[in-house]
Design a protein around this motif. Structure first.
Motif, PDB file in Angstrom:
ATOM      1  N   VAL A 118     -19.330  39.224 -17.057  1.00  0.00           N
ATOM      2  CA  VAL A 118     -20.478  38.495 -16.524  1.00  0.00           C
ATOM      3  C   VAL A 118     -21.630  38.528 -17.523  1.00  0.00           C
ATOM      4  N   THR A 134     -18.217  32.922 -15.990  1.00  0.00           N
ATOM      5  CA  THR A 134     -18.507  32.659 -14.584  1.00  0.00           C
ATOM      6  C   THR A 134     -17.246  32.384 -13.766  1.00  0.00           C
ATOM      7  N   GLY A 135     -16.095  32.677 -14.330  1.00  0.00           N
ATOM      8  CA  GLY A 135     -14.854  32.555 -13.586  1.00  0.00           C
ATOM      9  C   GLY A 135     -13.957  33.730 -13.913  1.00  0.00           C
ATOM     10  N   ILE A 136     -13.533  34.455 -12.894  1.00  0.00           N
ATOM     11  CA  ILE A 136     -12.730  35.654 -13.124  1.00  0.00           C
ATOM     12  C   ILE A 136     -11.477  35.622 -12.263  1.00  0.00           C
ATOM     13  N   LEU A 137     -10.375  35.956 -12.892  1.00  0.00           N
ATOM     14  CA  LEU A 137      -9.123  36.105 -12.167  1.00  0.00           C
ATOM     15  C   LEU A 137      -8.749  37.572 -12.218  1.00  0.00           C
ATOM     16  N   VAL A 158     -11.833  45.545  -5.088  1.00  0.00           N
ATOM     17  CA  VAL A 158     -12.813  44.505  -4.800  1.00  0.00           C
ATOM     18  C   VAL A 158     -13.828  44.469  -5.926  1.00  0.00           C
ATOM     19  N   THR A 177     -17.521  43.224  -7.384  1.00  0.00           N
ATOM     20  CA  THR A 177     -18.835  42.747  -6.982  1.00  0.00           C
ATOM     21  C   THR A 177     -19.451  42.018  -8.156  1.00  0.00           C
ATOM     22  N   VAL A 178     -19.800  40.777  -7.927  1.00  0.00           N
ATOM     23  CA  VAL A 178     -20.371  39.968  -9.018  1.00  0.00           C
ATOM     24  C   VAL A 178     -21.571  39.196  -8.493  1.00  0.00           C
ATOM     25  N   PRO A 179     -22.418  38.734  -9.389  1.00  0.00           N
ATOM     26  CA  PRO A 179     -23.594  37.968  -8.942  1.00  0.00           C
ATOM     27  C   PRO A 179     -23.171  36.632  -8.366  1.00  0.00           C
ATOM     28  N   ALA A 180     -24.048  36.056  -7.581  1.00  0.00           N
ATOM     29  CA  ALA A 180     -23.794  34.718  -7.052  1.00  0.00           C
ATOM     30  C   ALA A 180     -23.630  33.776  -8.227  1.00  0.00           C
ATOM     31  N   GLY A 181     -22.778  32.819  -8.068  1.00  0.00           N
ATOM     32  CA  GLY A 181     -22.565  31.864  -9.146  1.00  0.00           C
ATOM     33  C   GLY A 181     -21.335  32.185  -9.965  1.00  0.00           C
ATOM     34  N   VAL A 182     -20.819  33.391  -9.783  1.00  0.00           N
ATOM     35  CA  VAL A 182     -19.588  33.755 -10.473  1.00  0.00           C
ATOM     36  C   VAL A 182     -18.436  33.663  -9.480  1.00  0.00           C
ATOM     37  N   ASP A 183     -17.396  33.031  -9.897  1.00  0.00           N
ATOM     38  CA  ASP A 183     -16.225  32.837  -9.043  1.00  0.00           C
ATOM     39  C   ASP A 183     -15.190  33.913  -9.319  1.00  0.00           C
ATOM     40  N   VAL A 184     -14.712  34.530  -8.279  1.00  0.00           N
ATOM     41  CA  VAL A 184     -13.640  35.508  -8.462  1.00  0.00           C
ATOM     42  C   VAL A 184     -12.449  35.102  -7.618  1.00  0.00           C
ATOM     43  N   ARG A 185     -11.309  35.088  -8.220  1.00  0.00           N
ATOM     44  CA  ARG A 185     -10.073  34.920  -7.461  1.00  0.00           C
ATOM     45  C   ARG A 185      -9.214  36.139  -7.710  1.00  0.00           C
TER      46      ARG A 185
END
Lengths: 257, 257
Positions: free
Chosen positions: B182, B187-190, B196, B198-206
């Motif tokens: 981050v 801004t995209g994490i797989l 679990v 925890t990331v800031p808003a705006g970052v996508d986690v799948r």
DNA sequence: TGTTGTGAAGAGCTTCACAGCT
DNA sequence: AGCTGTGAAGCTCTTCACAACA
């Protein structure tokens, strides 16, 4: 909820042991709760509130409470949930109290890695056999198990009932493998091959596909960069501690773990 | 996801280029349609009906039509969809027309396999770098790329913007890796680690989690064996190659009872 | 005729907000 | 006081069924 939608079937003899007919979405979250609970137990917690557990599992507390209420609920008002009791309850519902045999078909790149994956052996699962059809692989030892030819699947299944079959072959062979698993009596399949499997009713298939996950992430990236436009990009809000953060993607609380 | 950042805002000025604001469920299925379409194109089909495509993608045709209608729809009534046109349209919506860089962090068992996964390189994704922190791994060449120390992430990110970060480390290190990704602007994490993030808003986690998938399958096995009860196990309906079989999960279907 | 596109009904899931128990 | 369990409201996704159209 769970208002029994009385289908055409005649009433059960009631006296159901413990088949609460959970919503699928709840089932999908129970394993996450279980992991969080194990972590809490290791850390010495004896009880936990819905709020704490929800944070540890990455959901909100109302959802967690509703999920747990479906399985009969073992909480105490004013106190919270007993950690070990809840662990037992969830494991029992998920059927993890009995050891389940898993077979893995396809030992290429990915299959090889899966065979050595620790999370596999833990928590009630046991790799019963590895299969492939490639003569180069058959006979090799991988992580302590010998790779057998797929033709031996029926024998293996006869000796020890297989609970789940994992397919990590190329897409071309996957349907055939699935057919053979089904023929051997397997009713749960985890498919890593990038293709759609056709199976008879009564057989469960779950799918894991890396390319799909990446493409979904790609969509969101694309959208973000297109949508951002003029408004100075919002960068990263330093402390948006608000508990009400509309999970833009995911909450943003700084939980120190 | 970041649906409407400003909830109270007045109507948009419209004139949106091509951001149809797709339902999340639809987005998740588009990659599957795309794959099916590519197969059809290779097989020489120039057009395809919603029914055919639906079968190939493992969904029902009404759902498919509604999904496609969300992206403006390029079908012809009485005929079907033009295959190549639809491919272009979906790729454009998913943002696959530009090449996206992926970095992979954690080269143990699983990461090693992922680095060699063919589906990775195909379809617009490119592995830009491999990272780990283990001195034994840093410097090694894996599938044509040299493993770099995670400390070099900021430099790499500066040279070439990273679209998606894949985490395949043990659970303990995953949050720290996510934080570093981050910080580097990803801004995209797989996430393949069983925890679990925890990331800031705006970052996508799948998330992809083998153990969770197995446990969900376990639940259904457990339910089947508990529910089946006395009735001699219905074995398997002979012909499994039948085209009829929809997707699973639902047993109790033609139980003549 | 054959097939798409879609309003409307239905099913399922999430969130709210508070009653009820400790 | 604190926290769980849950009815009810709201939202999203799926399915139906048919009008519109080539």
């Amino acid at each position: 909820m769970s208002q029994h939608p009385p289908p055409g079937t005649p009433g059960h003899p009631a006296a159901v042991p413990a088949l609460p007919d959970l919503p699928e979405a709840t089932v999908a979250r129970l394993p996450e709760y279980l992991r969080a609970l194990h972590n809490l137990a290791e850390a010495g917690h004896e009880t936990v509130s819905s709020e704490e557990l929800a944070v540890a599992a990455g959901v909100n507390s109302a959802k967690l409470r509703k999920d747990l209420s479906h399985l009969g609920s073992y909480g105490t008002r004013g106190v919270g949930y007993d950690v070990t009791l809840l662990v037992d309850q969830i494991e029992s519902v998920l059927g993890l109290t009995q050891r389940r045999s898993v077979v893995l078909v396809g030992l290429g790149n990915l299959g090889h890695a899966l065979a050595g994956y620790a999370g596999f052996a833990s928590r009630g699962f046991r790799i019963a056999a590895l299969f492939d059809v490639d003569p180069e692989l058959v006979g090799q030892r991988i992580h302590g198990l010998t790779v057998r030819h797929l033709d031996e699947l029926p024998q293996v299944a006869a000796e020890d009932p297989i609970s789940v079959g994992v397919i990590s072959t190329p897409a071309e062979g996957a349907q055939s493998v699935a057919d053979q698993l089904v023929a051997a009596g397997v009713t749960g399949i985890l498919n890593f091959a990038p293709c759609v499997l056709t199976v008879p009713a009564g057989v469960d298939v779950r799918k894991v596909d890396l390319a799909i996950e990446l493409q979904i992430l790609s969509f969101h990236q694309h959208r973000k960069s297109s949508a951002a436009g003029p408004a100075g990009l919002t960068a990263l809000p330093g402390g948006l501690t608000g508990p009400g953060t509309h999970h833009s993607t995911d909450a943003a609380e700084a939980v120190g773990s």
